[in-house]
Design an enzyme around this catalytic site. Structure first.
Site, PDB file in Angstrom:
ATOM      1  CD  GLU A  94      -2.648  -1.109   2.584  1.00 49.67           C
ATOM      2  OE1 GLU A  94      -2.815  -0.068   3.266  1.00 49.67           O
ATOM      3  OE2 GLU A  94      -3.041  -2.226   2.940  1.00 49.67           O
ATOM      4  CB  CYS A 121       1.018  -2.780  13.387  1.00 53.80           C
ATOM      5  SG  CYS A 121       1.449  -2.335  11.709  1.00 53.80           S
ATOM      6  CB  CYS A 334       0.006   1.452   6.161  1.00 55.33           C
ATOM      7  SG  CYS A 334       0.287   2.150   4.563  1.00 55.33           S
TER       8      CYS A 334
HETATM    9  N1  SAH Z   1       7.975  -0.349  10.840  1.00 53.30           N
HETATM   10  C1  SAH Z   1       8.118   1.050  10.923  1.00 53.30           C
HETATM   11  C2  SAH Z   1       7.328   1.853   9.881  1.00 53.30           C
HETATM   12  C3  SAH Z   1       5.946   1.376   9.553  1.00 53.30           C
HETATM   13  S1  SAH Z   1       4.674   1.667  10.715  1.00 53.30           S
HETATM   14  C4  SAH Z   1       7.820   1.534  12.326  1.00 53.30           C
HETATM   15  O1  SAH Z   1       7.454   0.713  13.170  1.00 53.30           O
HETATM   16  O2  SAH Z   1       8.003   2.711  12.607  1.00 53.30           O
HETATM   17  C5  SAH Z   1       4.447   3.395  10.689  1.00 53.30           C
HETATM   18  C6  SAH Z   1       3.912   3.974  11.975  1.00 53.30           C
HETATM   19  O3  SAH Z   1       2.525   3.637  12.170  1.00 53.30           O
HETATM   20  C7  SAH Z   1       4.638   3.469  13.212  1.00 53.30           C
HETATM   21  O4  SAH Z   1       4.854   4.532  14.102  1.00 53.30           O
HETATM   22  C8  SAH Z   1       3.645   2.481  13.781  1.00 53.30           C
HETATM   23  O5  SAH Z   1       3.904   2.223  15.123  1.00 53.30           O
HETATM   24  C9  SAH Z   1       2.340   3.187  13.497  1.00 53.30           C
HETATM   25  N2  SAH Z   1       1.152   2.353  13.552  1.00 53.30           N
HETATM   26  C10 SAH Z   1       0.988   1.082  13.147  1.00 53.30           C
HETATM   27  N3  SAH Z   1      -0.269   0.666  13.370  1.00 53.30           N
HETATM   28  C11 SAH Z   1      -0.923   1.696  13.934  1.00 53.30           C
HETATM   29  C12 SAH Z   1      -2.243   1.885  14.407  1.00 53.30           C
HETATM   30  N4  SAH Z   1      -3.166   0.903  14.352  1.00 53.30           N
HETATM   31  N5  SAH Z   1      -2.562   3.099  14.910  1.00 53.30           N
HETATM   32  C13 SAH Z   1      -1.642   4.090  14.972  1.00 53.30           C
HETATM   33  N6  SAH Z   1      -0.390   3.982  14.542  1.00 53.30           N
HETATM   34  C14 SAH Z   1      -0.025   2.789  14.041  1.00 53.30           C
END
Ligand code: SAH
Length: 353
Positions: A94, A121, A334
């Site tokens: 995505e 996530c 995402c």
């Molecule tokens: N793996 C990397 C980048 C991808 S996730 C990382 O962990 O930073 C991108 C961001 O979205 C990260 O800060 C992650 O913790 C956050 N994230 C993932 N799922 C989420 C959710 N359900 N609600 C809010 N933030 C979320």
């Protein structure tokens, strides 16, 4: 398993080496590189000033493929566009294009799925398939600009996957992205977000690329962070902070900390206090994000509690803001679209629900 390299994944240095190994004139490398990353042609046959024999040779030695949009969702409220891309091997990723006052920002994926296992996530729940190649990360920029007619002015590596778990390909992507003969985007306009792979943060600091490092922190306490983010069992908060200080010392770049606020998990006054003392003395910015709901978990929070938590942090002297919520009507968080799409195809259904 080893596939022939896609020519769009080569850095200019690699392309130069290859061209010289053929005994061709050195300027051919820059010419080809510009066709790929500036004019962005879709096939070798479009490289009109490259001799036919060289084009033939290139097409034998490399593949030249493109990711394709499988679904495009446009927000009616704020200009956010979310694209589900199909990779040439049938995997899906995505990409999200967001409109800000300072220009359009693109959130790109770096892996098909994720191994990191963060509880909140959606990307990780759908499982890990493979790393993306540099050309597949670049392709998200090229194809999104093509599909929307919009110009991207900044990029965040915050889509599906853990960028530092695909270190070499991500660094090649950044090299091509920032090369003046390539996509020519300054890395001042790029942020990389990591769950905290400490060894790779040291490696990234050594490269001093000039990008912004974002750390997904989500709790100032080791026990809670380990529960939310299994990576914390490998690299605890103390080690992570040490790596962040090293990153700042080497690059002079302020670090951004992501904090997904979850009701009853990490939103107390004690959390705010501990977070402030953890970051004390470090040039840092805290980004509060009301957690996005995913169907497997009962995690919740809303904008007003995010704002109160943010106020509390600021009153304690921290530098914090609440992230704007974009694309709420198209589930722009995402990982959700990919999972939905793959579940539907596994069940033999079609994508319309
Ligand atoms: N793996 C990397 C980048 C991808 S996730 C990382 O962990 O930073 C991108 C961001 O979205 C990260 O800060 C992650 O913790 C956050 N994230 C993932 N799922 C989420 C959710 N359900 N609600 C809010 N933030 C979320």
């Amino acid at each position: 398993m080893s596939r022939i390299t896609d020519i769009q994944s080569l850095t200019l240095g690699q392309l130069r080496e290859y061209i010289s190994s053929l005994g061709e004139k050195p300027f051919r490398a820059v010419q080809i590189y510009k066709w790929l990353h500036q004019k962005r042609v879709e096939g070798f046959d479009k490289m009109s000033d490259i001799p036919f024999s060289l084009r033939e040779r290139l097409s034998k030695d490399f593949c030249f493929e493109h990711i394709r949009p499988a679904r495009i969702l446009k927000s009616k409220s704020d200009g956010t566009v979310k694209i589900l891309y199909e990779l040439t091997d049938g995997n899906h990723i995505e990409t999200v294009l967001m409109k800000y006052d300072h220009g359009d920002s693109l959130c790109v994926s770096t892996q098909a799925g994720c191994k990191m296992g963060c509880r909140f996530c959606a990307s990780t729940i759908a499982g890990f398939k493979r790393n993306l190649e540099p050309c597949e990360i670049l392709g998200q920029l090229y194809e999104t600009e093509r599909a929307t007619g919009r110009k991207v002015s900044s990029i965040v590596l915050m889509g599906i996957g853990e960028p530092l778990d695909n270190f070499d390909n991500v660094v090649k992507f950044l090299t091509i992205l920032s090369s003046p003969e390539g996509a020519n985007m300054s890395l001042r306009h790029v942020s990389l977000s990591t769950c905290g792979l400490v060894d790779r943060i040291y490696d990234l600091a050594e490269l001093d690329l000039g990008l912004t490092l974002s750390i997904s922190l989500h709790s100032p306490y080791d026990d809670k962070r380990s529960e939310l983010m299994p990576v914390n069992r490998r690299y605890n908060i103390g080690e992570l902070m040490k790596a962040c200080r090293d990153y700042f010392d080497k690059t002079g770049r302020r670090i951004s900390f992501e904090y997904a606020l979850i009701e009853g998990e990490n939103d107390s006054e004690a959390d705010a206090r501990a977070l402030c003392s953890l970051l004390k003395g470090m040039p840092a910015h805290i980004n509060i994000i009301p957690v996005n709901k995913i169907k497997e978990r009962n995690y919740r929070s809303d904008r007003s509690s995010a704002q109160s938590f943010c106020k509390l942090l600021c009153s304690m002297g921290a530098n914090a803001t609440v992230r704007r919520t974009l694309g709420a009507d198209i589930d722009a968080a995402c990982g959700q679209l990919r999972r939905e799409y793959e579940e539907n195809s596994i069940n033999g259904g079609n994508e319309s629900k």
